[in-house]
Design a protein around this motif. Structure first.
Motif, PDB file in Angstrom:
ATOM      1  N   CYS A   1      14.185  24.906  -1.857  1.00 51.37           N
ATOM      2  CA  CYS A   1      15.302  24.086  -1.378  1.00 51.37           C
ATOM      3  C   CYS A   1      16.625  24.492  -2.011  1.00 51.37           C
ATOM      4  O   CYS A   1      17.694  24.061  -1.569  1.00 51.37           O
ATOM      5  CB  CYS A   1      15.032  22.611  -1.648  1.00 51.37           C
TER       6      CYS A   1
ATOM      7  N   LYS B   1      26.057  23.198  -1.018  1.00 57.47           N
ATOM      8  CA  LYS B   1      25.207  24.037  -1.839  1.00 57.47           C
ATOM      9  C   LYS B   1      26.044  25.107  -2.543  1.00 57.47           C
ATOM     10  O   LYS B   1      27.101  25.499  -2.052  1.00 57.47           O
ATOM     11  CB  LYS B   1      24.136  24.747  -0.990  1.00 57.47           C
TER      12      LYS B   1
ATOM     13  N   GLY C   1      18.084  18.977   6.265  1.00 59.52           N
ATOM     14  CA  GLY C   1      19.312  18.195   6.276  1.00 59.52           C
ATOM     15  C   GLY C   1      20.531  19.032   5.955  1.00 59.52           C
ATOM     16  O   GLY C   1      20.425  20.216   5.615  1.00 59.52           O
ATOM     17  N   SER C   2      21.673  18.426   6.067  1.00 57.70           N
ATOM     18  CA  SER C   2      22.937  19.092   5.773  1.00 57.70           C
ATOM     19  C   SER C   2      23.392  18.718   4.372  1.00 57.70           C
ATOM     20  O   SER C   2      23.254  17.560   3.965  1.00 57.70           O
ATOM     21  CB  SER C   2      24.000  18.670   6.794  1.00 57.70           C
ATOM     22  N   GLN C   3      23.929  19.684   3.669  1.00 57.59           N
ATOM     23  CA  GLN C   3      24.313  19.419   2.289  1.00 57.59           C
ATOM     24  C   GLN C   3      25.259  20.495   1.764  1.00 57.59           C
ATOM     25  O   GLN C   3      25.306  21.612   2.284  1.00 57.59           O
ATOM     26  CB  GLN C   3      23.079  19.370   1.395  1.00 57.59           C
TER      27      GLN C   3
ATOM     28  N   ARG D   1      33.201  26.582   5.820  1.00 60.48           N
ATOM     29  CA  ARG D   1      32.366  25.450   6.230  1.00 60.48           C
ATOM     30  C   ARG D   1      32.482  24.298   5.250  1.00 60.48           C
ATOM     31  O   ARG D   1      32.508  23.121   5.651  1.00 60.48           O
ATOM     32  CB  ARG D   1      30.905  25.896   6.356  1.00 60.48           C
TER      33      ARG D   1
ATOM     34  N   ASP E   1      29.298  26.113  -0.521  1.00 58.44           N
ATOM     35  CA  ASP E   1      29.129  26.167   0.926  1.00 58.44           C
ATOM     36  C   ASP E   1      28.601  24.822   1.419  1.00 58.44           C
ATOM     37  O   ASP E   1      28.154  23.977   0.642  1.00 58.44           O
ATOM     38  CB  ASP E   1      28.153  27.285   1.285  1.00 58.44           C
ATOM     39  N   TYR E   2      28.669  24.634   2.740  1.00 58.79           N
ATOM     40  CA  TYR E   2      28.057  23.464   3.370  1.00 58.79           C
ATOM     41  C   TYR E   2      27.103  23.992   4.426  1.00 58.79           C
ATOM     42  O   TYR E   2      27.510  24.687   5.357  1.00 58.79           O
ATOM     43  CB  TYR E   2      29.114  22.556   4.001  1.00 58.79           C
ATOM     44  N   THR E   3      25.814  23.709   4.253  1.00 60.01           N
ATOM     45  CA  THR E   3      24.794  24.276   5.121  1.00 60.01           C
ATOM     46  C   THR E   3      24.100  23.199   5.946  1.00 60.01           C
ATOM     47  O   THR E   3      23.983  22.049   5.525  1.00 60.01           O
ATOM     48  CB  THR E   3      23.744  25.026   4.296  1.00 60.01           C
ATOM     49  N   LYS E   4      23.630  23.618   7.107  1.00 62.90           N
ATOM     50  CA  LYS E   4      22.858  22.745   7.981  1.00 62.90           C
ATOM     51  C   LYS E   4      21.477  23.361   8.150  1.00 62.90           C
ATOM     52  O   LYS E   4      21.333  24.442   8.717  1.00 62.90           O
ATOM     53  CB  LYS E   4      23.552  22.592   9.339  1.00 62.90           C
ATOM     54  N   GLU E   5      20.460  22.678   7.609  1.00 58.14           N
ATOM     55  CA  GLU E   5      19.099  23.184   7.636  1.00 58.14           C
ATOM     56  C   GLU E   5      18.159  22.116   8.178  1.00 58.14           C
ATOM     57  O   GLU E   5      18.576  20.982   8.465  1.00 58.14           O
ATOM     58  CB  GLU E   5      18.688  23.608   6.218  1.00 58.14           C
TER      59      GLU E   5
ATOM     60  N   LYS F   1      33.979  20.432   6.064  1.00 55.61           N
ATOM     61  CA  LYS F   1      33.275  19.183   5.761  1.00 55.61           C
ATOM     62  C   LYS F   1      34.099  18.303   4.832  1.00 55.61           C
ATOM     63  O   LYS F   1      34.196  17.080   5.052  1.00 55.61           O
ATOM     64  CB  LYS F   1      31.917  19.494   5.121  1.00 55.61           C
TER      65      LYS F   1
END
Length: 203
Positions: free
Chosen positions: A182, A169, A165-167, A80, A158-162, A84
């Motif tokens: 967070c 991590k 927001g997306s960021q 992921r 990683d790239y997370t979608k929560e 991105k």
């Protein structure tokens, strides 16, 4: 010889006469013949989801390569995060784009992540102490300094979608002891880090 003690109780008498046949009979009485059965429980069976996750984790570390610097410490980039960063590279038309990761003091748990987009050439040109490492998976590149990698080794980017927001991590850190909700502030286990350092030195 079997003898009676009365009331139906009997016992077996074994006499030692020093003959070779008696010695052979006694030699057969080994402790292993009287060992209790072992009831060791079988190893826990992994669910299909756990098996897939282990395979994914292993692949993340195997595919992520260290392309600048020399260190036995590892860092993985997830698929992921690669997707991105690939999108950022294509949008900016800049193949030198990279994610810079650092650890600094602060936050509610003592330490916090500092993540920013940058360029590899720019960061390496400013690296006067020569302590930067560059990890790469496909077109995605992650830059991290030595002291930060010491803390975040064996973790994954990683790239997370929560909901918040997306960021990008840092996840699955084996040396993080506590973190805020967070995930931007954390503390880590110094003892575990020292054990990992000693393990690397003995290997």
């Amino acid at each position: 010889m079997i003898r009676s003690l009365g009331r139906g109780i009997r016992y077996l008498s074994v006499r030692w006469n020093g003959t070779s046949s008696s010695a052979a009979a006694v030699s057969k009485l080994k402790a292993s013949g009287f060992s209790l059965p072992q009831n060791n429980p079988p190893p826990p069976q992994l669910t299909p989801e756990q098996t897939i996750q282990l395979q994914t984790d292993s692949a993340d570390f195997a595919i992520t390569k260290l392309v600048h610097g020399v260190t036995p410490k590892k860092l993985a980039i997830t698929e992921r995060a690669v997707s991105k960063l690939r999108l950022i590279i294509e949008t900016d038309k800049d193949p030198d784009s990279a994610l810079r990761i650092g650890v600094e003091s602060g936050g509610c748990h003592g330490f916090q992540y500092n993540l920013k987009l940058t360029q590899v050439a720019k960061e390496l040109a400013q690296d006067k102490d020569n302590d930067l490492y560059v990890f790469k998976r496909g077109p995605a590149q992650v830059i991290i300094d030595d002291s930060s990698l010491e803390i975040l080794q064996d973790s994954k980017v990683d790239y997370t979608k929560e909901l918040i927001g997306s960021q990008f991590k840092v996840v699955d850190s084996p040396y993080t002891s506590t973190s805020c909700g967070c995930g931007s502030s954390f503390d880590f286990d110094f003892d575990k880090l020292e054990e990992a350092k000693l393990a690397r030195g003995s290997s």
